[in-house]
Write a protein that holds these residues in place. Structure first.
Motif, PDB file in Angstrom:
ATOM      1  N   UNK A  32      57.959  64.685  -2.375  1.00  0.00           N
ATOM      2  CA  UNK A  32      56.948  65.710  -1.869  1.00  0.00           C
ATOM      3  C   UNK A  32      57.239  67.135  -2.131  1.00  0.00           C
ATOM      4  N   UNK A  33      58.447  67.300  -2.753  1.00  0.00           N
ATOM      5  CA  UNK A  33      58.957  68.633  -3.362  1.00  0.00           C
ATOM      6  C   UNK A  33      57.726  69.168  -4.313  1.00  0.00           C
ATOM      7  N   UNK A  59      48.871  62.842  -6.522  1.00  0.00           N
ATOM      8  CA  UNK A  59      50.005  62.515  -6.062  1.00  0.00           C
ATOM      9  C   UNK A  59      51.066  61.756  -7.181  1.00  0.00           C
ATOM     10  N   UNK A  60      52.422  62.207  -7.169  1.00  0.00           N
ATOM     11  CA  UNK A  60      53.472  62.031  -8.032  1.00  0.00           C
ATOM     12  C   UNK A  60      52.854  61.780  -9.497  1.00  0.00           C
ATOM     13  N   UNK A  61      52.106  63.191  -9.829  1.00  0.00           N
ATOM     14  CA  UNK A  61      51.643  63.457 -11.247  1.00  0.00           C
ATOM     15  C   UNK A  61      52.964  63.899 -12.156  1.00  0.00           C
ATOM     16  N   UNK A 369      60.611  75.080  -9.550  1.00  0.00           N
ATOM     17  CA  UNK A 369      59.153  73.911  -9.527  1.00  0.00           C
ATOM     18  C   UNK A 369      59.820  72.786  -8.808  1.00  0.00           C
ATOM     19  N   UNK A 370      59.282  72.198  -7.720  1.00  0.00           N
ATOM     20  CA  UNK A 370      59.852  71.004  -6.722  1.00  0.00           C
ATOM     21  C   UNK A 370      59.835  69.669  -7.878  1.00  0.00           C
ATOM     22  N   UNK A 371      60.845  69.038  -7.992  1.00  0.00           N
ATOM     23  CA  UNK A 371      61.236  67.857  -8.498  1.00  0.00           C
ATOM     24  C   UNK A 371      60.459  67.850  -9.962  1.00  0.00           C
ATOM     25  N   UNK A 372      60.649  68.564 -10.874  1.00  0.00           N
ATOM     26  CA  UNK A 372      59.900  68.294 -12.219  1.00  0.00           C
ATOM     27  C   UNK A 372      60.504  66.983 -12.837  1.00  0.00           C
ATOM     28  N   UNK A 373      59.352  66.531 -13.489  1.00  0.00           N
ATOM     29  CA  UNK A 373      59.349  65.158 -14.414  1.00  0.00           C
ATOM     30  C   UNK A 373      59.447  65.467 -15.695  1.00  0.00           C
TER      31      UNK A 373
END
Length: 381
Positions: A32-33, A59-61, A369-373
């Motif tokens: 959710x971050x 979602x979860x992009x 930035x929340x939870x960057x992947x």
């Protein structure tokens, strides 16, 4: 005005025009971050990220790649019913959705384009399957042309090559495809399976989009329970370096350009030799000239920097603190002047200046930035 001054003025205008071409950084995140896909501008002089904007609420992009011409963005939703969005990038960085298709499995964790850009390759982690999606003339995606389901006995639960005191064990409970990419020639495709401790080898038909298992169809990881994750090809396409997530090791594989098969070479640790305990190796980045290799270590929270010698040997240079927690991936900018780190658990991106010899120095301007992947950079038209 003196002719010389006119020349100087016109040259400075040309330089300004060249610099004025906007660059955008696209950052995928986890809920959710993180609330989807974010766009940042990239300062052409300093590399700083600015003007943060949420541009897709998918979602979860978390996984993405950009077409070779910089006009289309492909975004994967790492969800149970995986989907891939094709998005047109406008001159002002605005996105227009072209279409959305199924990822050919569950939990797409990696997407990459073939060298000619006519197919998108997808690794689906949750289902342990891979897929080939055709890219149409307008950049939109077609339904999967080919899918392959990984099958076999799970790998060892505990990584035998991990450092003393490591509890880095995860998901050796069935197939988990983690990455898929074509070699630079476009003739061969490789995919890793973390759960089965395998690297799959395919021959690729660029016309039909079909993958044919090579002989052998897969090779085992360099050690039991290693958990093969991501890999990068040399610029010449004569081999690749692969990072093993659970063992935190880096393995060299020579690539036979005729047969398209890999042969394992030397394996070294991605961690400092003194380190004890748990760490999970993650992303890696190779400089465009193939001379500097960087690896992200999660929990140790470091970037391991290796120099590649003329004979292809890795020489350890440094271990640099990321200034964040749980670095999931690394991105080099297009000129190789900046290295960006996606710190997933500390919800920020950190940036390092890359010296001509590959040495990293921290630039103290954290980007929240929340939870960057993952991050990719595109240049405007």
């Amino acid at each position: 005005m003196h002719p010389h001054h006119l020349l100087v003025a016109s040259l400075s205008l040309l330089a300004t025009a060249a610099v004025a071409q906007p660059q955008y950084a696209w950052v995928g995140t986890y809920n959710p971050n993180g609330e989807g896909l974010y766009r940042f501008t990239v300062d052409p002089q300093t590399g700083a990220l600015g003007e943060k904007k949420l541009v897709s609420p998918l979602p979860n992009a978390a996984q993405l790649t950009v077409s070779h011409d910089g006009k289309t963005l492909y975004l994967a939703s790492e969800a149970e019913k995986g989907v891939i969005q094709a998005l047109r990038i406008g001159a002002d960085g605005e996105l227009t959705e072209l279409n959305q298709v199924a990822s050919g499995g569950a939990g797409p964790v990696y997407v990459s384009l073939t060298p000619e850009g006519r197919h998108l390759l997808v690794a689906n982690y949750a289902s342990g399957s891979i897929a080939v999606l055709p890219v149409k003339a307008d950049g939109s995606l077609g339904e999967a042309r080919d899918t392959h389901q990984d099958q076999g006995e799970p790998g060892a639960a505990k990584p035998e090559a991990a450092v003393e005191g490591s509890f880095a064990a995860s998901d050796h409970n069935g197939p988990h495809a983690h990455m898929i990419a074509s070699d630079p020639s476009g003739k061969f495709v490789f995919s890793t399976d973390l759960g089965l401790d395998r690297i799959y080898q395919y021959r690729f038909d660029g016309q039909s989009g079909k993958l044919t298992p090579n002989d052998p169809p897969f090779i085992s990881a360099s050690s039991k329970g290693a958990g093969p994750r991501h890999f990068v090809f040399t610029p010449k396409g004569d081999g690749l370096w692969l990072i093993n997530e659970e063992s935190s090791t880096l393995t060299w594989y020579a690539l036979d350009k005729t047969s398209g098969t890999l042969k394992a070479g030397k394996t070294i640790s991605s961690l400092p030799k003194e380190y004890k305990g748990t760490s999970f190796a993650a992303g890696l980045a190779l400089s465009a000239d193939g001379q500097q290799l960087y690896v992200a270590n999660r929990l140790h929270n470091s970037i391991a920097h290796f120099r590649v010698t003329a004979d292809g040997t890795l020489v350890h240079q440094d271990d640099v603190w990321t200034r964040g927690d749980y670095p999931r991936s690394l991105t080099l900018d297009q000129q190789g002047r900046w290295l960006y780190v996606m710190n997933q658990r500390s919800d920020n991106i950190t940036r390092f200046r890359v010296a001509p010899d590959g040495t990293l120095s921290f630039e103290p301007d954290y980007t929240p930035v929340g939870s960057p992947s993952q991050m990719v950079i595109s240049t405007g038209p």
